[in-house]
Design a protein around this motif. Sequence first.
Motif, short mmCIF file in Angstrom:
data_model
loop_
_atom_site.label_atom_id
_atom_site.label_comp_id
_atom_site.label_asym_id
_atom_site.label_seq_id
_atom_site.Cartn_x
_atom_site.Cartn_y
_atom_site.Cartn_z
N GLY A 156 14.19 -1.92 -23.18
CA GLY A 156 13.19 -2.21 -22.16
C GLY A 156 11.97 -1.32 -22.28
N TYR A 157 12.18 -0.04 -22.55
CA TYR A 157 11.05 0.89 -22.69
C TYR A 157 10.22 0.53 -23.91
CZ TYR A 157 8.43 5.27 -22.81
OH TYR A 157 7.41 6.20 -22.82
N ARG A 158 10.88 0.18 -24.99
CA ARG A 158 10.13 -0.18 -26.20
C ARG A 158 9.29 -1.43 -25.99
NH1 ARG A 158 12.75 -0.97 -32.28
NH2 ARG A 158 10.75 -1.23 -33.36
N ARG A 159 9.84 -2.37 -25.25
CA ARG A 159 9.07 -3.59 -24.97
C ARG A 159 7.92 -3.31 -24.02
NH1 ARG A 159 11.73 -9.37 -23.01
NH2 ARG A 159 9.78 -10.57 -23.07
N TRP A 160 8.14 -2.39 -23.08
CA TRP A 160 7.10 -2.09 -22.08
C TRP A 160 6.00 -1.20 -22.65
CZ3 TRP A 160 7.42 2.51 -18.36
CH2 TRP A 160 6.33 2.50 -17.48
N ARG A 161 6.38 -0.15 -23.37
CA ARG A 161 5.42 0.84 -23.85
C ARG A 161 5.06 0.69 -25.32
NH1 ARG A 161 2.85 3.63 -19.97
NH2 ARG A 161 2.70 5.44 -21.36
N GLY A 162 5.84 -0.08 -26.05
CA GLY A 162 5.55 -0.27 -27.45
C GLY A 162 5.99 0.87 -28.34
#
Length: 226
Positions: free
Chosen positions: A135-141
């Motif tokens: 989720g963090y990778r999708r949100w923050r890249g």
Amino acid sequence: MRCTAEQVSSSSAWMILSPPLLARWRASVSRTASAMRAVHIAVASVALFIGVVASVVLVPDSRGAWGAGLAVLMVAIAAVDARRFIIPDELTAAALALGLVYAAVEDSEIWVQALAWSVLRGVVPAVAFLGVRAGYRRWRGREGIGLGDVKLAAVAGVWLDWQTIPIAIEIAAVAGLGAYLIMHLYFHRTVRPTTRLPFGLFLAPAIWIVWILDTTLLLYPSAASF
């Protein structure tokens, strides 16, 4: 094929002590020691001494030895992550194997159920951490939680109970935030959202701390009233 708890213990112990794994552990420890400063080695040595002695003294039965083994692995993980921002798979595998053997031996009469519950407890926090990572990778890249932290969460699940798993994670999170504040306020370092923080440095000791507290309260129930 039916197996006994002793067979499970023996096979897991062989997995821990197999020559390839031992060679990789020695190489990992050697690289870490060469990268550590004398002060860090001293701190790690003191933490290791405290962990082993506290486990044996506070838990005088056979569980103290298991706790000492956990302490050694958690200190090693914390030391490596602090210096290299990585949690070696060899140490994680050893902690998982040791925890599974511990679960089987402690409940030898129902060792199959004990192993099943231990595995389930390991899977749940690991999947939760993996979800946060995705989720963090999708949100923050970018990556927020390393795969080593995901695997370490599985270690927490294998060693701790359902009620104490969140406590260990909360202790680690609070300690990590405290480290951020100390870096910013005391050492006057610029702390940004992208500043790397070795979460294993905090989660690994928290696992042992919560385990020793939980085990001690089980041995001495009267202590829980204070």
